[in-house]
Enzyme design. Structure first.
Site, short mmCIF file in Angstrom:
data_model
loop_
_atom_site.label_atom_id
_atom_site.label_comp_id
_atom_site.label_asym_id
_atom_site.label_seq_id
_atom_site.Cartn_x
_atom_site.Cartn_y
_atom_site.Cartn_z
N GLY A 124 0.85 -0.86 -0.06
CA GLY A 124 -0.47 -0.02 -0.24
C GLY A 124 0.95 0.97 -0.29
O GLY A 124 0.20 2.60 -0.09
N SER B 201 4.96 1.20 -3.92
CA SER B 201 6.53 0.53 -4.42
C SER B 201 6.52 0.09 -5.59
O SER B 201 7.98 1.07 -6.27
CB SER B 201 6.51 -1.15 -3.69
N ALA C 62 4.83 2.11 -8.47
CA ALA C 62 5.23 3.45 -8.74
C ALA C 62 6.24 4.58 -8.64
O ALA C 62 6.92 5.04 -9.75
CB ALA C 62 3.55 4.52 -8.30
N ASP D 29 -1.45 6.38 -7.12
CA ASP D 29 -0.40 6.67 -7.16
C ASP D 29 1.69 7.14 -7.46
O ASP D 29 1.61 7.63 -7.17
CB ASP D 29 -0.02 5.51 -7.05
C1 MEV Z 1 -4.41 1.91 -4.43
O1 MEV Z 1 -3.14 2.94 -3.25
C2 MEV Z 1 -5.14 2.84 -4.12
C3 MEV Z 1 -6.70 2.29 -4.36
O2 MEV Z 1 -7.20 3.82 -4.79
C4 MEV Z 1 -6.33 1.82 -6.08
C5 MEV Z 1 -6.41 2.94 -7.32
O3 MEV Z 1 -6.67 4.38 -6.68
O4 MEV Z 1 -5.81 2.69 -8.62
C6 MEV Z 1 -6.92 1.29 -3.87
#
Ligand code: MEV
Length: 317
Positions: free
Chosen positions: A96, A99, A101, A143
């Protein structure tokens, strides 16, 4: 050598895929790096990624998202293919923290530096977006955008228009404790599961996404006024909504509860969910106790980070 930061989603993940706004923060002290050296024994760029378990020429793995990105950039900017790109990253993968990007952005920055070019962050973000699609299917683009801008951002997809990207004003330093569940969860899996649920029950999920959007608007206001306790409440609300959306986990719930019991102002999972990290907002004096409580509750790693106040403008575009 070029670098790029990790990121945290402050609020609005998942709903952002469906056109609602979200706020993301760069994590300046946790970074990925890319270094390019000449390699005259090859006619295809080689990607050497010891932390990701591999060294390959882009012809060997044409479907790898990084191979595609390198091919695009060297062709577009007339860069010699006789190169080796070494990638290092302090960002845990599938956690989360962006990494994928960050690695892709570091590569683009290093290749651009090599060719003596500079591009605005929005253009770099666009190049990286293409490789992000390879990592997780239907990414919103948040991201790659926060990593390329390296600034707190407000991000919202729009139909038939480029996404709305605005700087977010932050009035006071914000201290966060990041707790890692140690469970690796590729973003495309919870994103895909949410899509299936949304397709099965669009009314319920659209209503949940609207509730997320409302708290993201309130969070921007709390950041601008420096109302940190209000921001904490909003993060708790966001975690509850993410539970309802179905992307939390026992471990993430335990860690957020432990952080709040140890005095955090608010806590939530951050990013795709099902594993990866959670964040706890705190006053600086509680940070060490919260980190200790998170480790006692099962966090495999913790990190205390401070987001500096930011003005509401983009200096470099
Ligand atoms: C991922 O950092 C965030 C999500 O909303 C996916 C996205 O926005 O592409 C889960």
């Amino acid at each position: 050598m070029a670098t790029a930061p990790a990121k945290l989603i402050l609020c609005g993940e998942h709903a952002v895929v469906y056109g609602r706004p979200a706020i993301a923060l760069p994590l300046a002290d946790v970074r990925a790096t890319a270094t390019v050296t000449a390699n005259y024994s090859t006619n295809e760029p080689i990607i050497n990624a010891p932390d990701l378990g591999g060294r390959w020429s882009i012809a060997e793995r044409p479907d790898d998202p990084l191979s595609g990105l390198v091919k695009t950039v060297i062709e577009r900017f007339g860069i010699s293919p006789q190169i080796e790109i070494t990638i290092r990253s302090a960002i845990p993968i599938a956690s989360g923290m962006g990494s994928g990007a960050a690695i892709a952005t570091a590569i683009v920055r290093e290749l651009l530096a090599l060719s003596g070019q500079t591009l605005p962050p929005a253009v770099i973000a666009g190049l990286v977006y293409e490789s992000e699609r390879g990592y997780h299917g239907t990414p919103s683009g948040i991201d790659n955008t926060v990593v390329a801008f390296e600034q707190p951002i407000w991000f919202q997809r729009r139909s038939n228009l480029p996404p709305l990207i605005e700087p977010v004003a932050i009035n006071v330093p914000l201290t966060f404790v990041v707790g890692d569940t140690g469970i690796r969860s590729p973003t495309r899996l919870p994103v895909g599961a949410v899509r299936e649920r949304w397709q099965a029950d669009p009314v319920r999920y659209e209503a949940l996404f609207d509730q997320v959007a409302a708290l993201v608007v309130a969070a921007r206001e709390a950041l601008a006024t420096g109302d940190v306790p209000a921001l904490g409440h909003l993060l708790n609300t966001n975690h509850e909504l993410l539970r309802e959306i179905g992307v939390s986990s026992t471990e993430l719930d335990q860690l957020t509860a432990a952080a709040c019991a140890a005095g955090a102002l608010g806590a939530k999972l951050a990013g795709g969910g099902w594993g990866g990290v959670m964040i706890a907002l705190t006053t600086p004096d509680r940070a060490t106790d919260i980190a200790t409580a998170l480790r006692a509750a099962g966090a495999t790693n913790t990190l205390v980070t401070t987001i500096a106040p930011a003005a509401a403008f983009f200096p470099d575009r």
